[in-house]
Design a protein around this motif. Structure first.
Motif, PDB file in Angstrom:
ATOM      1  N   GLN A 287       4.620  40.748 121.407  1.00 54.88           N
ATOM      2  CA  GLN A 287       4.047  40.759 120.019  1.00 54.88           C
ATOM      3  C   GLN A 287       4.490  43.089 120.170  1.00 54.88           C
ATOM      4  OE1 GLN A 287       2.957  38.528 118.309  1.00 54.88           O
ATOM      5  NE2 GLN A 287       2.067  40.073 116.831  1.00 54.88           N
ATOM      6  N   GLN A 288       4.721  43.178 120.837  1.00 56.58           N
ATOM      7  CA  GLN A 288       4.800  44.979 119.956  1.00 56.58           C
ATOM      8  C   GLN A 288       6.558  45.178 120.010  1.00 56.58           C
ATOM      9  OE1 GLN A 288       3.232  47.295 123.244  1.00 56.58           O
ATOM     10  NE2 GLN A 288       1.301  47.901 121.822  1.00 56.58           N
ATOM     11  N   ARG A 289       7.074  44.630 120.245  1.00 55.72           N
ATOM     12  CA  ARG A 289       8.532  44.682 120.236  1.00 55.72           C
ATOM     13  C   ARG A 289       9.162  43.809 119.207  1.00 55.72           C
ATOM     14  NH1 ARG A 289      11.396  42.734 125.877  1.00 55.72           N
ATOM     15  NH2 ARG A 289      11.007  44.320 127.686  1.00 55.72           N
ATOM     16  N   LYS A 290       8.283  43.015 118.583  1.00 52.98           N
ATOM     17  CA  LYS A 290       8.939  42.025 117.040  1.00 52.98           C
ATOM     18  C   LYS A 290       8.099  42.985 116.204  1.00 52.98           C
ATOM     19  CE  LYS A 290       9.089  37.334 118.525  1.00 52.98           C
ATOM     20  NZ  LYS A 290       8.295  35.909 118.617  1.00 52.98           N
ATOM     21  N   LEU A 291       7.289  44.001 115.605  1.00 56.79           N
ATOM     22  CA  LEU A 291       6.837  44.367 115.203  1.00 56.79           C
ATOM     23  C   LEU A 291       7.043  45.486 115.581  1.00 56.79           C
ATOM     24  CD1 LEU A 291       4.110  45.204 113.448  1.00 56.79           C
ATOM     25  CD2 LEU A 291       3.014  46.081 114.819  1.00 56.79           C
ATOM     26  N   ALA A 292       7.913  46.084 116.201  1.00 58.00           N
ATOM     27  CA  ALA A 292       8.420  47.466 116.077  1.00 58.00           C
ATOM     28  C   ALA A 292       9.753  47.279 115.584  1.00 58.00           C
ATOM     29  CB  ALA A 292       8.687  48.239 117.921  1.00 58.00           C
ATOM     30  N   ARG A 293      10.647  45.980 116.103  1.00 60.38           N
ATOM     31  CA  ARG A 293      11.586  45.628 115.518  1.00 60.38           C
ATOM     32  C   ARG A 293      12.142  45.677 113.937  1.00 60.38           C
ATOM     33  NH1 ARG A 293      12.512  42.118 118.763  1.00 60.38           N
ATOM     34  NH2 ARG A 293      13.845  43.024 119.862  1.00 60.38           N
ATOM     35  N   ALA A 294      11.172  45.249 113.871  1.00 59.95           N
ATOM     36  CA  ALA A 294      10.368  44.945 112.259  1.00 59.95           C
ATOM     37  C   ALA A 294      10.076  46.125 111.273  1.00 59.95           C
ATOM     38  CB  ALA A 294       8.748  43.826 112.209  1.00 59.95           C
ATOM     39  N   LEU A 295       8.922  46.781 112.208  1.00 59.48           N
ATOM     40  CA  LEU A 295       8.784  48.645 111.158  1.00 59.48           C
ATOM     41  C   LEU A 295      10.782  49.025 111.164  1.00 59.48           C
ATOM     42  CD1 LEU A 295       5.592  49.201 112.893  1.00 59.48           C
ATOM     43  CD2 LEU A 295       5.952  48.476 110.658  1.00 59.48           C
ATOM     44  N   GLY A 296      11.329  48.967 112.361  1.00 61.25           N
ATOM     45  CA  GLY A 296      12.355  49.755 111.996  1.00 61.25           C
ATOM     46  C   GLY A 296      13.312  49.104 111.195  1.00 61.25           C
ATOM     47  N   TRP A 297      13.597  48.283 111.229  1.00 65.21           N
ATOM     48  CA  TRP A 297      14.413  47.207 109.848  1.00 65.21           C
ATOM     49  C   TRP A 297      14.288  47.884 108.153  1.00 65.21           C
ATOM     50  CZ3 TRP A 297      19.310  46.553 110.245  1.00 65.21           C
ATOM     51  CH2 TRP A 297      19.838  45.806 111.546  1.00 65.21           C
ATOM     52  N   GLY A 298      12.421  46.894 108.436  1.00 65.25           N
ATOM     53  CA  GLY A 298      11.912  47.741 107.418  1.00 65.25           C
ATOM     54  C   GLY A 298      12.143  49.042 106.828  1.00 65.25           C
ATOM     55  N   MET A 299      12.646  50.067 107.371  1.00 65.10           N
ATOM     56  CA  MET A 299      12.772  50.656 107.268  1.00 65.10           C
ATOM     57  C   MET A 299      13.644  51.485 107.052  1.00 65.10           C
ATOM     58  SD  MET A 299       9.679  53.639 109.819  1.00 65.10           S
ATOM     59  CE  MET A 299      10.793  53.081 110.967  1.00 65.10           C
ATOM     60  N   LEU A 300      14.632  51.343 107.433  1.00 67.24           N
ATOM     61  CA  LEU A 300      15.915  51.188 107.810  1.00 67.24           C
ATOM     62  C   LEU A 300      16.838  50.918 106.632  1.00 67.24           C
ATOM     63  CD1 LEU A 300      18.707  52.393 108.762  1.00 67.24           C
ATOM     64  CD2 LEU A 300      19.040  50.387 109.977  1.00 67.24           C
ATOM     65  N   VAL A 301      16.481  49.406 106.004  1.00 72.48           N
ATOM     66  CA  VAL A 301      17.548  49.243 104.558  1.00 72.48           C
ATOM     67  C   VAL A 301      17.181  49.955 103.066  1.00 72.48           C
ATOM     68  CG1 VAL A 301      17.777  46.968 103.446  1.00 72.48           C
ATOM     69  CG2 VAL A 301      17.632  46.545 105.550  1.00 72.48           C
ATOM     70  N   PRO A 302      16.168  49.964 102.842  1.00 74.21           N
ATOM     71  CA  PRO A 302      15.439  50.400 102.011  1.00 74.21           C
ATOM     72  C   PRO A 302      15.954  52.107 101.723  1.00 74.21           C
ATOM     73  CG  PRO A 302      13.218  50.334 102.759  1.00 74.21           C
ATOM     74  CD  PRO A 302      14.425  49.225 103.781  1.00 74.21           C
ATOM     75  N   PHE A 303      15.847  52.583 102.542  1.00 75.21           N
ATOM     76  CA  PHE A 303      15.964  54.673 103.211  1.00 75.21           C
ATOM     77  C   PHE A 303      17.550  54.226 102.802  1.00 75.21           C
ATOM     78  CE2 PHE A 303      17.674  57.461 104.985  1.00 75.21           C
ATOM     79  CZ  PHE A 303      16.984  58.732 105.317  1.00 75.21           C
ATOM     80  N   LEU A 304      18.382  52.741 103.664  1.00 79.66           N
ATOM     81  CA  LEU A 304      19.144  53.471 103.270  1.00 79.66           C
ATOM     82  C   LEU A 304      19.752  52.850 102.224  1.00 79.66           C
ATOM     83  CD1 LEU A 304      21.197  52.189 106.155  1.00 79.66           C
ATOM     84  CD2 LEU A 304      21.350  54.577 105.743  1.00 79.66           C
ATOM     85  N   ALA A 305      19.497  52.003 101.386  1.00 81.01           N
ATOM     86  CA  ALA A 305      20.232  51.335  99.954  1.00 81.01           C
ATOM     87  C   ALA A 305      19.371  52.515  98.819  1.00 81.01           C
ATOM     88  CB  ALA A 305      18.993  50.031  99.935  1.00 81.01           C
ATOM     89  N   VAL A 306      18.302  52.902  98.701  1.00 79.19           N
ATOM     90  CA  VAL A 306      18.449  53.832  98.052  1.00 79.19           C
ATOM     91  C   VAL A 306      18.288  55.387  98.150  1.00 79.19           C
ATOM     92  CG1 VAL A 306      15.826  55.140  97.548  1.00 79.19           C
ATOM     93  CG2 VAL A 306      15.777  53.212  98.087  1.00 79.19           C
ATOM     94  N   SER A 307      19.339  55.131  99.080  1.00 80.06           N
ATOM     95  CA  SER A 307      19.618  57.130  99.258  1.00 80.06           C
ATOM     96  C   SER A 307      21.258  56.709  98.813  1.00 80.06           C
ATOM     97  CB  SER A 307      19.861  57.136 100.597  1.00 80.06           C
ATOM     98  OG  SER A 307      18.415  57.880 101.311  1.00 80.06           O
ATOM     99  N   LEU A 308      21.673  55.245  98.956  1.00 78.94           N
ATOM    100  CA  LEU A 308      22.929  55.032  98.253  1.00 78.94           C
ATOM    101  C   LEU A 308      22.858  55.033  96.953  1.00 78.94           C
ATOM    102  CD1 LEU A 308      24.924  53.343 101.128  1.00 78.94           C
ATOM    103  CD2 LEU A 308      24.837  56.115 100.537  1.00 78.94           C
ATOM    104  N   VAL A 309      21.966  55.096  96.298  1.00 80.86           N
ATOM    105  CA  VAL A 309      22.373  54.810  94.493  1.00 80.86           C
ATOM    106  C   VAL A 309      22.663  56.439  94.211  1.00 80.86           C
ATOM    107  CG1 VAL A 309      21.024  54.324  92.557  1.00 80.86           C
ATOM    108  CG2 VAL A 309      20.377  53.017  94.744  1.00 80.86           C
TER     109      VAL A 309
END
Length: 475
Positions: A287-309
């Motif tokens: 459970q914790q690994r899945k949540l941690a992985r989800a938080l990681g991807w959930g931060m990384l994708v919008p962070f990169l997408a918005v930063s590259l605008v």
């Protein structure tokens, strides 16, 4: 920190030490005037629907932050930098309290307290939480939505409880800065549902009800706004602003390539610990690994997408600070921080000392650094310009400003201030008025007060480093 009350007291004490000292000692800067001056106009005119900067409607942002500043002025009965900035500091506190209360079942007693401390002591939040700019409120509202959604999802609560409370904060977020925060919220939601294969929650009626509530909160203001102003002009300005961000109007490559590193800097000093997170070390391996992985991807994708605008700036990515605080606190409490090559393995005291040192650094920055900085910068240009006006215009005389654009210095002018659009609109009993240089010739030659004449008294440098001319009407 097993006691909820003790955790709350610790959070409140640390917040007070970091965010309250010298909160009102620095002169307003940057975009703060765009949050303060419309609030003052709202109190003066009673028009809380259409924000105004000077004599012009301000269409670029919804008015929630202006409402909060106006409410603070009214509640405390005084208009100064401290009462103007307090809503930002309180918004930061609200997220910290949410971590140690709502987030407690999901993070545990220790993890929830650490998350609150990480949130309050990262550089980005310390900076924005001590200014009355949009970021502190906007990021906090997005963060509250994420905390409520995650916590109730982890606890296995009903779909209605998972979606509805979060929708209220998302709706308030729309009233703060528009829909940008939805990208960060739904990135976390979609990543969690992807990792847990629970897509049905996305199609539950509670989610559609939450969307309706969110839009209804925004519509309460938007409908009145549409009836009160030129909607065509407002939509035009919004579309120009949005398209300008995407197309990179006034694009500067050197600034753009710094978006990602500068965005990461906001999470210092806690960013230093991120490379030591090891998903394999979580005690609850599934459970914790899945949540941690989800938080990681959930931060990384919008962070990169918005930063590259092309038109983006680093502060646009600040909503990732809440899930980053959650993930790092979760890693600390779950034993997933790991020194490389076996150094300090199992030694929790090392990590406790690191956390204590980072919290202490935040306390020093807020409790000592800002008061010292305020003492050094007490005579900023914006106050000097206002002092020039105050030295000439009596405090009981009305000062008229002719189409002044955005002028933070007006916050420090003691005389009652009124705005007009053109020189010809100045009333017959005018004694003092300000114009920009393009209206100087007209102001100096107009015969509307004959036999009295307008005489130039002084010139001041405004916020844009352009000259404004102060005239006195007399014999």
């Amino acid at each position: 920190m097993n006691s909820r009350l003790r955790a709350l007291l610790v959070v409140l004490l640390i917040w007070a030490v970091i965010y309250l000292p010298a909160l009102g000692s620095l002169a307003i800067k940057g975009e703060e005037g765009r949050r303060i001056l419309p609030a003052i106009r709202m109190l003066e005119t009673g028009n809380y629907i259409v924000p105004q900067v000077g004599s012009n409607p301000y269409f670029r942002k919804p008015p929630l932050v202006n409402w909060l500043v106006a409410a603070s002025f009214q509640f405390f009965g005084v208009r100064n930098e401290w009462t103007a900035r307090l809503p930002s500091a309180v918004a930061v506190l609200a997220v910290a309290i949410a971590f140690v209360t709502v987030g407690r079942p999901g993070l545990g007693p220790r993890g929830s307290t650490i998350a609150a401390l990480i949130w309050m002591t990262n550089i980005g939040i310390i900076e924005k939480g001590r200014l009355i700019e949009i970021e502190a409120l906007y990021v906090s509202l997005c963060g509250l939505a994420i905390i409520f959604w995650l916590s109730f999802w982890i606890q296995g609560k009903s779909a209605w409880l998972i979606w509805i409370p979060a929708s209220i904060f998302l709706g308030l977020g729309l009233l703060t800065k528009g829909p940008t925060h939805l990208a960060f919220f739904y990135a976390i939601v979609l990543a969690v549902l992807w990792q847990t294969k629970n897509w049905r929650l996305l199609y539950h009626p509670a989610h559609f009800a939450a969307l309706a509530i969110m839009l209804a909160i925004f519509a309460v203001w938007a409908i009145s706004f549409a009836k009160s102003t030129d909607m065509h002009e407002a939509v035009l300005k919004w579309s120009i602003q949005f398209s300008g961000r995407l197309a990179g109007t006034d694009f500067k490559f050197f600034s753009w390539v710094q978006n990602i590193p500068r965005g990461l800097v906001y999470f210092l000093p806690w960013l230093i610990l991120v490379p030591f997170v090891r998903l394999s070390k979580f005690r609850d391996e599934v459970q914790q690994r899945k949540l941690a992985r989800a938080l990681g991807w959930g931060m990384l994708v919008p962070f990169l997408a918005v930063s590259l605008v092309p038109g983006a700036v680093p502060r646009y990515t600040m909503p990732v600070l809440v899930p980053a605080s959650w993930l790092l606190a979760m890693s600390y409490a779950g034993g997933a921080l790991h020194w490389p090559h076996g150094i300090g393995v199992g030694n929790k005291r090392i990590w406790a000392k690191v956390v204590s040192a980072f919290v202490a650094l935040g306390l020093v920055i807020g409790g000592i650094g800002y008061p010292v900085t305020a003492a050094i910068l007490k005579n900023r240009q914006v106050k000097k310009a206002a002092a020039q006006i105050n030295a000439v215009v009596p405090s009981d005389e009305t000062l008229y400003a002719v189409n002044p654009d955005y002028q933070p210095l007006f916050f420090y002018v003691k005389a009652p201030l009124k705005y007009v659009s053109y020189v010809v609109n100045l009333p017959a009993d005018t004694h003092y008025f300000l114009v920009q240089t393009e209206n100087e010739a007209e102001a100096a030659t107009t015969q509307k007060w004959a036999p009295r004449q307008a005489h130039q008294v002084t010139a001041i440098n405004d916020y844009h480093k352009r000259k404004m001319i102060l005239f006195e009407v007399g014999p």
